[in-house]
Design an enzyme around this catalytic site. Structure first.
Site, PDB file in Angstrom:
ATOM      1  N   CYS A 194      18.652 -53.190  89.774  1.00  0.00           N
ATOM      2  CA  CYS A 194      18.423 -53.293  91.221  1.00  0.00           C
ATOM      3  C   CYS A 194      17.853 -54.654  91.631  1.00  0.00           C
ATOM      4  O   CYS A 194      18.268 -55.241  92.633  1.00  0.00           O
ATOM      5  CB  CYS A 194      17.497 -52.177  91.685  1.00  0.00           C
ATOM      6  SG  CYS A 194      16.072 -51.937  90.624  1.00  0.00           S
ATOM      7  N   GLN A 246       8.039 -54.849  92.857  1.00  0.00           N
ATOM      8  CA  GLN A 246       9.017 -53.761  92.812  1.00  0.00           C
ATOM      9  C   GLN A 246       8.411 -52.406  93.191  1.00  0.00           C
ATOM     10  O   GLN A 246       7.320 -52.049  92.764  1.00  0.00           O
ATOM     11  CB  GLN A 246       9.646 -53.709  91.417  1.00  0.00           C
ATOM     12  CG  GLN A 246      10.414 -54.983  91.121  1.00  0.00           C
ATOM     13  CD  GLN A 246      11.160 -54.984  89.796  1.00  0.00           C
ATOM     14  OE1 GLN A 246      11.229 -56.021  89.153  1.00  0.00           O
ATOM     15  NE2 GLN A 246      11.722 -53.864  89.390  1.00  0.00           N
ATOM     16  N   ARG A 253       5.229 -54.129  89.335  1.00  0.00           N
ATOM     17  CA  ARG A 253       5.339 -52.897  90.134  1.00  0.00           C
ATOM     18  C   ARG A 253       4.227 -52.902  91.165  1.00  0.00           C
ATOM     19  O   ARG A 253       3.060 -53.156  90.835  1.00  0.00           O
ATOM     20  CB  ARG A 253       5.196 -51.691  89.207  1.00  0.00           C
ATOM     21  CG  ARG A 253       5.417 -50.370  89.899  1.00  0.00           C
ATOM     22  CD  ARG A 253       6.877 -50.044  90.120  1.00  0.00           C
ATOM     23  NE  ARG A 253       7.594 -49.852  88.871  1.00  0.00           N
ATOM     24  CZ  ARG A 253       8.916 -49.983  88.752  1.00  0.00           C
ATOM     25  NH1 ARG A 253       9.660 -50.321  89.798  1.00  0.00           N
ATOM     26  NH2 ARG A 253       9.508 -49.801  87.587  1.00  0.00           N
ATOM     27  N   HIS A 255      12.334 -53.270  97.044  1.00  0.00           N
ATOM     28  CA  HIS A 255      11.866 -54.319  96.146  1.00  0.00           C
ATOM     29  C   HIS A 255      11.790 -55.646  96.913  1.00  0.00           C
ATOM     30  O   HIS A 255      12.664 -55.958  97.730  1.00  0.00           O
ATOM     31  CB  HIS A 255      12.862 -54.525  94.997  1.00  0.00           C
ATOM     32  CG  HIS A 255      12.808 -53.471  93.923  1.00  0.00           C
ATOM     33  ND1 HIS A 255      12.008 -52.365  93.995  1.00  0.00           N
ATOM     34  CD2 HIS A 255      13.471 -53.386  92.735  1.00  0.00           C
ATOM     35  CE1 HIS A 255      12.175 -51.628  92.896  1.00  0.00           C
ATOM     36  NE2 HIS A 255      13.057 -52.224  92.119  1.00  0.00           N
TER      37      HIS A 255
HETATM   38  N1  HSE Z   1      14.552 -51.121  86.653  1.00  0.00           N
HETATM   39  C1  HSE Z   1      14.307 -51.148  88.057  1.00  0.00           C
HETATM   40  C2  HSE Z   1      12.855 -50.886  88.358  1.00  0.00           C
HETATM   41  C3  HSE Z   1      15.124 -50.176  88.829  1.00  0.00           C
HETATM   42  O1  HSE Z   1      12.152 -50.430  87.456  1.00  0.00           O
HETATM   43  O2  HSE Z   1      12.426 -51.128  89.474  1.00  0.00           O
HETATM   44  C4  HSE Z   1      16.559 -50.007  88.507  1.00  0.00           C
HETATM   45  O3  HSE Z   1      17.357 -51.137  88.425  1.00  0.00           O
END
Ligand code: HSE
Length: 376
Positions: free
Chosen positions: A139, A166, A272, A279
């Site tokens: 993503c 994210q 995160r 995101h």
């Molecule tokens: N790997 C991505 C994430 C989401 O952890 O935000 C999917 O592509």
């Protein structure tokens, strides 16, 4: 045998599958073929309700003979399912399209990473040359390419350093719920002191929240630690060189999507944060030349219809360049665009995108449309 095109959907009940079905319903995406719904656990039960469509009972997602008869399979079931079923199905002679949200097939030579506003030509050439496996990109990578496709197209990118912010959705549905529950915990412990806003002491609020964040009662089963009122600078597993797998994907997937002749390095730290489903990314772009800013803006803006250039001022930025503004929409805002003090070839910019739409479901919906043009 009828000539009706048959499309099988697997994993339609999960988060990406549900967003896909919503988008398809909104875009008349079930017209012109027979949609069949598969399940890994509830064979014979009722399929999804789709207005005006008579959906037959759920079929067995592990039944190779049944799957083999389909023209197109769309899977949002996850990598384990793909790894188990896809090789058996191809070995059994399945010649149809396999369109997958999971990463399992992504880096195979026989698979194209689909992101048609960016690589439609590569998709079309692939189909002409017999490629039938298509996987959605990571993503973060897809959202970055959606935002800066224009710069890549004009050969202006020498390398990129991307720092990501994210959302919880990228970690999965359970993580999104855990974030909401963590938020509730934090607001609960401060609720009493906030009943009198005039008399509230910020340090008391902080103390109560920090005690909760550092205590043992806040739920953390999925993230391992509190994400609400904090952040986690680690996504996915480690790879050998100190990167995480999420960071490693930046270069390899972006270069594969763009089919670059010369590798364009893309690296940074993936973090995160407590956003729900959008995101964000802050980029440092080393350009191949000192291009003027108005030309850069034009290149970014003209890549496709979903780009929205956000003027580099406070009001525009706080209203248009945030997860809160973008979630649930297909808009890809790009803002904070300016030359850096480091030098005239260094550009910085910020972008946001809905992780479940352009980051997951939308490239699949659009790829299904493209595949349908080829089997009709
Ligand atoms: N790997 C991505 C994430 C989401 O952890 O935000 C999917 O592509």
């Amino acid at each position: 045998m009828s000539n009706t095109i048959r499309v099988g959907f697997v994993g339609w009940r999960g988060m990406v599958g549900s967003v896909l079905l919503d988008r398809m319903t909104a875009e008349n995406g079930f017209d012109g073929y027979e949609p069949l719904f598969f399940t890994t656990s509830q064979v014979g039960q009722r399929g999804p309700y789709l207005s005006g469509i008579n959906v037959p009972p759920l079929k067995d997602a592990f039944n190779i003979d049944e799957l083999k008869e389909l023209d197109i399979i769309v899977s949002c079931q996850g990598g384990d399912y793909t790894n188990e079923v896809h090789p058996k199905l191809r070995a059994a002679g399945f010649k149809g399209f396999w369109i997958d949200a999971a990463s399992a097939l992504r880096m195979n030579d026989s698979c194209i990473i689909m992101l048609d506003p960016v690589n439609r030509e590569i998709i079309d050439n692939g189909i002409k040359n017999g490629v039938r496996d298509f996987a959605g990109g990571n993503c973060t990578v897809s959202l970055m390419l959606m935002a800066f496709a224009g710069l890549f197209k004009h050969g202006l990118v020498e390398w990129i350093s991307s720092m990501t912010y994210q959302a919880a959705s990228g970690a999965g549905a359970r993580n999104m719920i855990e974030l909401a529950v963590q938020m509730a915990h934090l607001t609960n412990v401060t609720a009493k002191m906030r009943t009198n806003p005039a008399g509230v002491n910020a340090l008391d609020v902080d103390k109560a929240m920090t005690a909760e964040l550092q205590g043992t009662t806040i739920p953390r089963m999925n993230f391992g630690v509190p994400l609400a009122a904090s952040l986690i600078p680690w996504i996915d597993s480690a790879v050998e060189n100190g990167q995480t797998r999420e960071e490693w994907k930046g270069t390899v997937e972006a270069n594969k999507i763009l089919n670059t002749k010369k590798n364009i390095p893309i690296d940074g730290i993936c973090v995160r944060i407590g956003a729900m489903r959008s995101h964000s990314q802050a980029l440092t772009i080393k350009m191949t030349k000192d291009a003027p800013l108005d030309e850069i803006n034009d290149m970014i803006a003209s890549a496709h219809e979903w780009i929205k250039i956000i003027p580099n001022d406070k009001e525009s930025t706080i209203n248009g360049l945030t997860p809160a503004a973008v979630s649930g929409t297909l808009t890809i805002p790009v803002g904070r665009i300016r030359k850096m003090n480091i030098g005239p070839e260094y550009l910085t910019a910020f972008t946001v995108g809905d992780q479940l739409l352009w980051g997951a479901a939308e490239p699949i919906r659009r790829m299904l449309k493209i595949a349908l043009e080829h089997v009709s």
